[in-house]
Design a protein around this motif. Sequence first.
Motif, PDB file in Angstrom:
ATOM      1  N   GLN A  49     -17.258 -30.874  10.022  1.00 47.57           N
ATOM      2  CA  GLN A  49     -15.965 -30.889  10.562  1.00 47.57           C
ATOM      3  C   GLN A  49     -15.174 -29.612  10.080  1.00 47.57           C
ATOM      4  O   GLN A  49     -14.516 -28.839  10.563  1.00 47.57           O
ATOM      5  CB  GLN A  49     -15.065 -32.308  10.213  1.00 47.57           C
ATOM      6  CG  GLN A  49     -15.450 -33.165  10.975  1.00 47.57           C
ATOM      7  CD  GLN A  49     -14.611 -34.598  10.695  1.00 47.57           C
ATOM      8  OE1 GLN A  49     -14.573 -34.901   9.342  1.00 47.57           O
ATOM      9  NE2 GLN A  49     -14.058 -35.323  11.404  1.00 47.57           N
ATOM     10  N   LEU A  50     -15.596 -29.371   8.686  1.00 44.37           N
ATOM     11  CA  LEU A  50     -14.714 -28.142   8.010  1.00 44.37           C
ATOM     12  C   LEU A  50     -15.481 -27.116   8.591  1.00 44.37           C
ATOM     13  O   LEU A  50     -14.745 -26.150   8.821  1.00 44.37           O
ATOM     14  CB  LEU A  50     -14.859 -28.378   6.531  1.00 44.37           C
ATOM     15  CG  LEU A  50     -14.398 -29.242   5.669  1.00 44.37           C
ATOM     16  CD1 LEU A  50     -14.676 -29.385   4.329  1.00 44.37           C
ATOM     17  CD2 LEU A  50     -12.785 -29.093   5.666  1.00 44.37           C
ATOM     18  N   ALA A  51     -16.697 -26.995   8.730  1.00 43.45           N
ATOM     19  CA  ALA A  51     -17.406 -25.873   9.062  1.00 43.45           C
ATOM     20  C   ALA A  51     -17.032 -25.362  10.608  1.00 43.45           C
ATOM     21  O   ALA A  51     -16.659 -24.183  10.822  1.00 43.45           O
ATOM     22  CB  ALA A  51     -18.805 -25.940   9.165  1.00 43.45           C
ATOM     23  N   ALA A  52     -16.776 -26.525  11.473  1.00 45.21           N
ATOM     24  CA  ALA A  52     -16.363 -26.181  12.788  1.00 45.21           C
ATOM     25  C   ALA A  52     -14.731 -25.573  12.810  1.00 45.21           C
ATOM     26  O   ALA A  52     -14.386 -24.965  13.753  1.00 45.21           O
ATOM     27  CB  ALA A  52     -16.347 -27.442  13.665  1.00 45.21           C
ATOM     28  N   CYS A  53     -14.145 -25.957  11.675  1.00 40.64           N
ATOM     29  CA  CYS A  53     -12.709 -25.313  11.852  1.00 40.64           C
ATOM     30  C   CYS A  53     -12.890 -24.076  10.877  1.00 40.64           C
ATOM     31  O   CYS A  53     -11.615 -23.255  10.805  1.00 40.64           O
ATOM     32  CB  CYS A  53     -11.713 -26.405  10.893  1.00 40.64           C
ATOM     33  SG  CYS A  53     -11.375 -27.846  11.957  1.00 40.64           S
ATOM     34  N   GLY A  54     -13.815 -23.467  10.510  1.00 41.12           N
ATOM     35  CA  GLY A  54     -14.042 -22.067  10.111  1.00 41.12           C
ATOM     36  C   GLY A  54     -13.657 -22.317   8.606  1.00 41.12           C
ATOM     37  O   GLY A  54     -13.301 -21.299   8.087  1.00 41.12           O
ATOM     38  N   LEU A  69      -9.246 -25.298  17.073  1.00 38.38           N
ATOM     39  CA  LEU A  69      -7.738 -24.645  17.174  1.00 38.38           C
ATOM     40  C   LEU A  69      -6.827 -25.555  17.250  1.00 38.38           C
ATOM     41  O   LEU A  69      -5.765 -25.304  16.690  1.00 38.38           O
ATOM     42  CB  LEU A  69      -7.910 -23.230  18.043  1.00 38.38           C
ATOM     43  CG  LEU A  69      -6.610 -22.426  17.628  1.00 38.38           C
ATOM     44  CD1 LEU A  69      -6.809 -21.809  16.188  1.00 38.38           C
ATOM     45  CD2 LEU A  69      -6.676 -21.390  18.611  1.00 38.38           C
ATOM     46  N   ARG A  70      -6.938 -26.392  18.090  1.00 35.96           N
ATOM     47  CA  ARG A  70      -5.969 -27.735  18.347  1.00 35.96           C
ATOM     48  C   ARG A  70      -5.758 -28.264  17.201  1.00 35.96           C
ATOM     49  O   ARG A  70      -4.509 -28.490  16.738  1.00 35.96           O
ATOM     50  CB  ARG A  70      -6.560 -28.395  19.364  1.00 35.96           C
ATOM     51  CG  ARG A  70      -5.545 -29.039  20.232  1.00 35.96           C
ATOM     52  CD  ARG A  70      -6.207 -29.702  21.522  1.00 35.96           C
ATOM     53  NE  ARG A  70      -5.293 -30.765  21.894  1.00 35.96           N
ATOM     54  CZ  ARG A  70      -5.754 -31.273  23.222  1.00 35.96           C
ATOM     55  NH1 ARG A  70      -6.798 -31.194  23.787  1.00 35.96           N
ATOM     56  NH2 ARG A  70      -4.827 -32.129  23.594  1.00 35.96           N
ATOM     57  N   ALA A  71      -6.890 -28.771  16.393  1.00 38.15           N
ATOM     58  CA  ALA A  71      -6.783 -29.358  15.191  1.00 38.15           C
ATOM     59  C   ALA A  71      -6.170 -28.535  14.114  1.00 38.15           C
ATOM     60  O   ALA A  71      -5.115 -29.009  13.501  1.00 38.15           O
ATOM     61  CB  ALA A  71      -8.015 -29.876  14.806  1.00 38.15           C
ATOM     62  N   LEU A  72      -6.474 -27.318  14.097  1.00 37.81           N
ATOM     63  CA  LEU A  72      -5.856 -26.628  13.148  1.00 37.81           C
ATOM     64  C   LEU A  72      -4.432 -26.152  13.320  1.00 37.81           C
ATOM     65  O   LEU A  72      -3.691 -26.183  12.200  1.00 37.81           O
ATOM     66  CB  LEU A  72      -6.603 -25.128  12.851  1.00 37.81           C
ATOM     67  CG  LEU A  72      -8.068 -25.360  12.316  1.00 37.81           C
ATOM     68  CD1 LEU A  72      -8.786 -24.153  12.806  1.00 37.81           C
ATOM     69  CD2 LEU A  72      -7.877 -25.449  10.821  1.00 37.81           C
ATOM     70  N   ALA A  96     -10.998 -17.768  14.148  1.00 37.97           N
ATOM     71  CA  ALA A  96     -11.131 -16.794  12.825  1.00 37.97           C
ATOM     72  C   ALA A  96      -9.908 -15.889  12.753  1.00 37.97           C
ATOM     73  O   ALA A  96      -9.355 -15.699  11.776  1.00 37.97           O
ATOM     74  CB  ALA A  96     -12.268 -16.013  12.895  1.00 37.97           C
ATOM     75  N   THR A  97      -9.236 -15.654  14.087  1.00 38.83           N
ATOM     76  CA  THR A  97      -8.126 -14.486  14.406  1.00 38.83           C
ATOM     77  C   THR A  97      -6.757 -15.443  13.881  1.00 38.83           C
ATOM     78  O   THR A  97      -6.106 -14.902  13.110  1.00 38.83           O
ATOM     79  CB  THR A  97      -7.917 -14.159  15.633  1.00 38.83           C
ATOM     80  OG1 THR A  97      -9.248 -13.695  16.269  1.00 38.83           O
ATOM     81  CG2 THR A  97      -6.878 -13.143  15.889  1.00 38.83           C
TER      82      THR A  97
END
Length: 311
Positions: free
Chosen positions: A79-84, A272-275, A292-293
């Motif tokens: 999950q962390l990796a998917a969020c960058g 991106l939604r979760a972040l 990433a941006t």
Amino acid sequence: MTSGSVAGTLAVAQVGTVATRYVGRFAPSPTGPLHAGSLVAALASWLDARAHDGHWLVRIEDVDSPRCVAGADQWILRQLAACGLMPDEPPLWQSQRGPRYQAALDRLVAQGLAYPCACSRKDIEQALAAQGRPRSRHGERVYPGTCRGGLNGRPARAWRLRVTPGIVRWNDRRLGPQHQDVEQEVGDFVLGRADGLWAYQLAVVVDDADQSVTQVVRGEDLADNTARQVLLQRALGLATPGYLHTPLVLTTNGEKLSKQNGAAALETEQPLRALNSAAAVLGLTPRGGPTATALAAWVRQWAESYNLPRD
Ligand code: GLU
């Protein structure tokens, strides 16, 4: 709190004449996957490390093995990796660090700062009742000190820190000056159990020191543990890191969102939604993709104006 200055001054902490680089960490317990609340702490600790040009670590806190769920550690890392949110070093698992916790406990016992305790919950309740003292604080019983003078032939069930009298003061970068009378409000607390389970308080202090963590960024529900951790750091001759406790995500009933009250696993198909939801809790501006941006923009915003809401 104004923050450009907070962000700026932490980049390099001076310890004596030695410059120490910022090291931060996210330390999830693998009792289930990440949810919307735990992502807030993960994102904040990552942003703080990146904004200080520091190192960011992930530590899997699987020391309380009965509560751990098989596979949750790998799920969290995915999950962390998917969020960058990628750690700068391979993650550490607390379950592999028993010898380090044992060494710390041995040192405390040898110095007379920790002692074995034979009391069951019932023994503690009875001793408190006999002293006419209130039974609990947040459901925890204040240890009445029964075994401070010895076990009287009873078998040890646990080891406790001999808490020194006085108010423990520490500063939180968001909540401001904090204090707790640990002796009165908590009492001598457990460091490890005779059945081999290490307490969170000991493991976290030993690990933060071994990993040279300089800033602890975590959820506000953990703020109440900090005074105990500061006492343990002092007893072990370790430096106290900086602390920042982040706002919690609440349920509609106003309770802290947690695995216990049914928080849903974080959906990482749309990271991106979760972040963006986590960023909003931290007072950051919503961003469009790519991930990433958006993350890079939040790092700049965090570094420029560290302005977590005070609630
Ligand atoms: N493992 C703890 C938790 O998931 C966090 C500990 C910490 O950040 O100090 O609640």
